[in-house]
Enzyme design. Structure first.
Site, PDB file in Angstrom:
ATOM      1  N   SER A  33      40.894  41.921  35.588  1.00 11.69           N
ATOM      2  CA  SER A  33      42.284  42.041  36.026  1.00 11.69           C
ATOM      3  C   SER A  33      42.656  43.507  36.222  1.00 11.69           C
ATOM      4  O   SER A  33      42.080  44.176  37.058  1.00 11.69           O
ATOM      5  CB  SER A  33      43.202  41.327  35.025  1.00 11.69           C
ATOM      6  OG  SER A  33      44.470  41.070  35.591  1.00 11.69           O
ATOM      7  N   ASP A  87      42.474  35.342  38.448  1.00  8.77           N
ATOM      8  CA  ASP A  87      42.524  36.420  37.461  1.00  8.77           C
ATOM      9  C   ASP A  87      41.514  36.251  36.320  1.00  8.77           C
ATOM     10  O   ASP A  87      41.588  35.311  35.533  1.00  8.77           O
ATOM     11  CB  ASP A  87      43.940  36.470  36.880  1.00  8.77           C
ATOM     12  CG  ASP A  87      44.223  37.755  36.132  1.00  8.77           C
ATOM     13  OD1 ASP A  87      43.343  38.214  35.382  1.00  8.77           O
ATOM     14  OD2 ASP A  87      45.332  38.300  36.291  1.00  8.77           O
TER      15      ASP A  87
END
Length: 284
Positions: free
Chosen positions: A48, A161
């Protein structure tokens, strides 16, 4: 892998940069300190926000350039970039263009420091560790927020993510051959109170019972409900964990990037002696 890492006696060191939204700008401060100290980083693994910041350093092994680019973004740039679906492209607003120019147009093999981006595969519901191909596409996958933004298709897989699978992907670094792992932990997964976990699990199971594509909104919703019902998953420990004090730094508030970077710098300075002692001991 870079030819400069061949034939050495010291252990192979990986720097793991964790997830955390704006808190991830603490990685900029940590890289500033570790780069100035000449830390011999052989691999960077990011999830991320860590995947977003990591290639800024990996592209040229230049902490000053990493800081210059990362700290140049305004809140307006962040907002514009979100409206462009967090794409890294020369047509995705100022922030998307800057990231494209910095590393997005590169292939993994062109990076000065080997890099891996952790994403989450919605089809297998397991991690996808990306180490080849276009860097922009890999980073987009690792930062792609489920439900809010469409998953990235990478090698035919719907990816979102990576921080949802592991906020600090130490396991991926170990799998890639790291002998010493230094991790920068800027946040943890949200954990539901125990009394709500069974309800969340039932919601997840209800959506899972239906035959939908894994990237469909309801499939993502069911997967996320099941994910948060399980609590915080265990992960292997890093050899040294840098954990900045990020109290008062909002992960969704772009005005806090400078505060996060300064906290990361301070935490890395405190951890540096321990890292240096560990490397000396492992090389002996």
């Amino acid at each position: 892998m870079n030819s400069s890492t061949a034939g050495r006696e010291r252990p192979r060191l990986a720097l793991v940069l964790g997830a955390g939204g704006i808190k991830g700008w603490a990685h900029v401060g940590a890289l500033k300190v570790l780069g100035a100290a000449g830390l011999p980083v052989d691999l960077i693994v990011g999830a991320s926000a860590g995947a977003l910041i990591g290639p800024l350093y990996a592209a040229h092994r230049d902490a000053a350039e990493t800081e210059r680019i990362a700290m140049s973004f305004s809140p307006v740039d962040f907002a514009e970039w979100f409206l462009h679906d967090l794409r890294i492209s020369d047509r995705a607003g100022r922030m998307g263009r800057q990231l494209w120019d910095a590393y997005g147009r590169l292939d993994f093999a062109e990076l000065e420091v080997p890099f891996a981006a952790l994403a989450l595969d919605l089809a297998t519901r397991g991690p996808a560790v990306i180490t080849s191909g276009n860097v922009a596409r890999a980073v987009e996958a690792s930062i792609r927020l489920p439900l809010l933004v469409r998953p990235v298709r990478h090698a035919g897989r719907p990816l979102v993510d990576g921080g949802l699978h592991s906020t600090v992907p130490v396991a991926a670094a170990r799998q890639l051959g790291a002998e010493v792992v230094v991790a920068v932990n800027v946040g943890e997964l949200i954990v539901l109170p125990r009394r709500l976990r069974s309800f969340s699990a039932r919601v997840g199971a209800a959506f899972d019972a239906r035959d939908r594509p894994p990237a469909a909104i309801l499939s993502q919703l069911g997967f996320l409900a099941g994910l948060v019902s399980r609590g915080r998953p265990p992960r292997p420990r890093a050899d040294v964990e840098i954990r900045p004090d990020l109290r008062g730094v909002n992960p969704m508030w772009p005005w806090h990037i400078r505060k996060a970077a300064l906290r990361g710098e301070a935490a890395a300075r405190r951890a540096l002696p321990a890292i240096q002692r560990l490397l000396a001991a492992r090389a002996a």
